[in-house]
Design a protein around this motif. Structure first.
Motif, PDB file in Angstrom:
ATOM      1  N   SER A 152       2.794   5.945  -5.558  1.00  0.00           N
ATOM      2  CA  SER A 152       3.064   4.887  -7.136  1.00  0.00           C
ATOM      3  C   SER A 152       1.899   6.261  -7.819  1.00  0.00           C
ATOM      4  O   SER A 152       2.177   6.519  -9.212  1.00  0.00           O
ATOM      5  CB  SER A 152       3.066   3.986  -7.361  1.00  0.00           C
ATOM      6  OG  SER A 152       4.598   3.483  -7.114  1.00  0.00           O
ATOM      7  N   PHE A 153       0.990   6.200  -7.678  1.00  0.00           N
ATOM      8  CA  PHE A 153      -0.252   6.976  -8.009  1.00  0.00           C
ATOM      9  C   PHE A 153      -0.605   7.798  -7.280  1.00  0.00           C
ATOM     10  O   PHE A 153      -1.133   8.059  -6.081  1.00  0.00           O
ATOM     11  CB  PHE A 153      -0.622   5.367  -8.133  1.00  0.00           C
ATOM     12  CG  PHE A 153      -0.835   4.079  -8.711  1.00  0.00           C
ATOM     13  CD1 PHE A 153      -0.637   4.566 -10.352  1.00  0.00           C
ATOM     14  CD2 PHE A 153      -0.175   3.266  -8.545  1.00  0.00           C
ATOM     15  CE1 PHE A 153      -0.349   3.436 -11.092  1.00  0.00           C
ATOM     16  CE2 PHE A 153       0.666   2.045  -9.177  1.00  0.00           C
ATOM     17  CZ  PHE A 153       0.192   2.295 -10.296  1.00  0.00           C
ATOM     18  N   GLY A 154      -1.590   8.946  -8.354  1.00  0.00           N
ATOM     19  CA  GLY A 154      -2.166   9.600  -7.894  1.00  0.00           C
ATOM     20  C   GLY A 154      -3.623   9.256  -7.081  1.00  0.00           C
ATOM     21  O   GLY A 154      -4.311  10.089  -6.170  1.00  0.00           O
TER      22      GLY A 154
ATOM     23  N   ALA B 201       1.003  -1.011  -0.010  1.00  0.00           N
ATOM     24  CA  ALA B 201      -0.275   0.040  -0.141  1.00  0.00           C
ATOM     25  C   ALA B 201       0.710   1.165   0.033  1.00  0.00           C
ATOM     26  O   ALA B 201       0.323   2.370  -0.582  1.00  0.00           O
ATOM     27  CB  ALA B 201      -0.938  -0.016   1.413  1.00  0.00           C
ATOM     28  N   GLU B 202       1.926   1.354   0.698  1.00  0.00           N
ATOM     29  CA  GLU B 202       2.923   2.766   0.681  1.00  0.00           C
ATOM     30  C   GLU B 202       3.496   2.436  -1.121  1.00  0.00           C
ATOM     31  O   GLU B 202       3.311   3.821  -1.466  1.00  0.00           O
ATOM     32  CB  GLU B 202       3.688   2.397   1.522  1.00  0.00           C
ATOM     33  CG  GLU B 202       4.998   2.961   1.950  1.00  0.00           C
ATOM     34  CD  GLU B 202       6.842   2.584   2.853  1.00  0.00           C
ATOM     35  OE1 GLU B 202       7.036   3.290   2.744  1.00  0.00           O
ATOM     36  OE2 GLU B 202       5.697   2.347   3.454  1.00  0.00           O
ATOM     37  N   ILE B 203       3.860   1.075  -1.238  1.00  0.00           N
ATOM     38  CA  ILE B 203       3.844   1.445  -2.667  1.00  0.00           C
ATOM     39  C   ILE B 203       2.809   2.076  -3.706  1.00  0.00           C
ATOM     40  O   ILE B 203       3.653   3.298  -4.627  1.00  0.00           O
ATOM     41  CB  ILE B 203       4.605   0.624  -3.022  1.00  0.00           C
ATOM     42  CG1 ILE B 203       5.695  -0.139  -2.560  1.00  0.00           C
ATOM     43  CG2 ILE B 203       5.049   0.579  -4.616  1.00  0.00           C
ATOM     44  CD1 ILE B 203       6.889  -1.444  -2.961  1.00  0.00           C
ATOM     45  N   GLU B 204       2.036   2.403  -3.419  1.00  0.00           N
ATOM     46  CA  GLU B 204       0.582   2.118  -4.196  1.00  0.00           C
ATOM     47  C   GLU B 204       0.823   3.361  -4.035  1.00  0.00           C
ATOM     48  O   GLU B 204       0.435   4.951  -4.930  1.00  0.00           O
ATOM     49  CB  GLU B 204      -0.462   1.785  -3.556  1.00  0.00           C
ATOM     50  CG  GLU B 204      -1.929   1.848  -4.578  1.00  0.00           C
ATOM     51  CD  GLU B 204      -1.735   1.010  -5.455  1.00  0.00           C
ATOM     52  OE1 GLU B 204      -2.728   1.458  -6.532  1.00  0.00           O
ATOM     53  OE2 GLU B 204      -1.432  -0.061  -6.218  1.00  0.00           O
ATOM     54  N   ARG B 205       0.918   4.454  -2.884  1.00  0.00           N
ATOM     55  CA  ARG B 205       0.594   5.517  -2.344  1.00  0.00           C
ATOM     56  C   ARG B 205       1.655   6.610  -2.815  1.00  0.00           C
ATOM     57  O   ARG B 205       1.486   7.688  -3.476  1.00  0.00           O
ATOM     58  CB  ARG B 205       0.399   6.331  -0.667  1.00  0.00           C
ATOM     59  CG  ARG B 205      -0.585   5.210  -0.217  1.00  0.00           C
ATOM     60  CD  ARG B 205      -0.766   5.645   1.227  1.00  0.00           C
ATOM     61  NE  ARG B 205       0.153   4.928   1.701  1.00  0.00           N
ATOM     62  CZ  ARG B 205      -0.070   4.370   2.209  1.00  0.00           C
ATOM     63  NH1 ARG B 205      -0.891   3.254   2.444  1.00  0.00           N
ATOM     64  NH2 ARG B 205       0.859   3.858   3.724  1.00  0.00           N
TER      65      ARG B 205
END
Length: 67
Positions: free
Chosen positions: A29-31, A23-27
């Protein structure tokens, strides 16, 4: 063929404990990132493929793929 590549990264099925770093990588990487709750709902879902790439020497998550 071994799932470990020369870079010291291994690919494996995601564990529940992998969800916060994913989830940290997701946050980062994406708006409009998926929430941690969305990853938890997906984990173990029949028909879903949820893999993580982990750095072998530090056991940290380097990336993920969901299909």
């Amino acid at each position: 063929m071994s799932p470990t590549v020369k870079s010291g990264v291994s690919i494996r099925l995601a564990a529940v404990t992998d969800i916060p770093p994913v989830a940290e990588i997701e946050r980062a990487s994406f708006g409009d990132p998926w929430s941690e709750a969305a990853f938890r709902a997906l984990h173990g879902m029949r028909g879903a493929i949820f893999l993580v790439a982990g750095r072998s020497e530090t056991y940290s998550i380097a990336g993920y793929v969901i299909a």
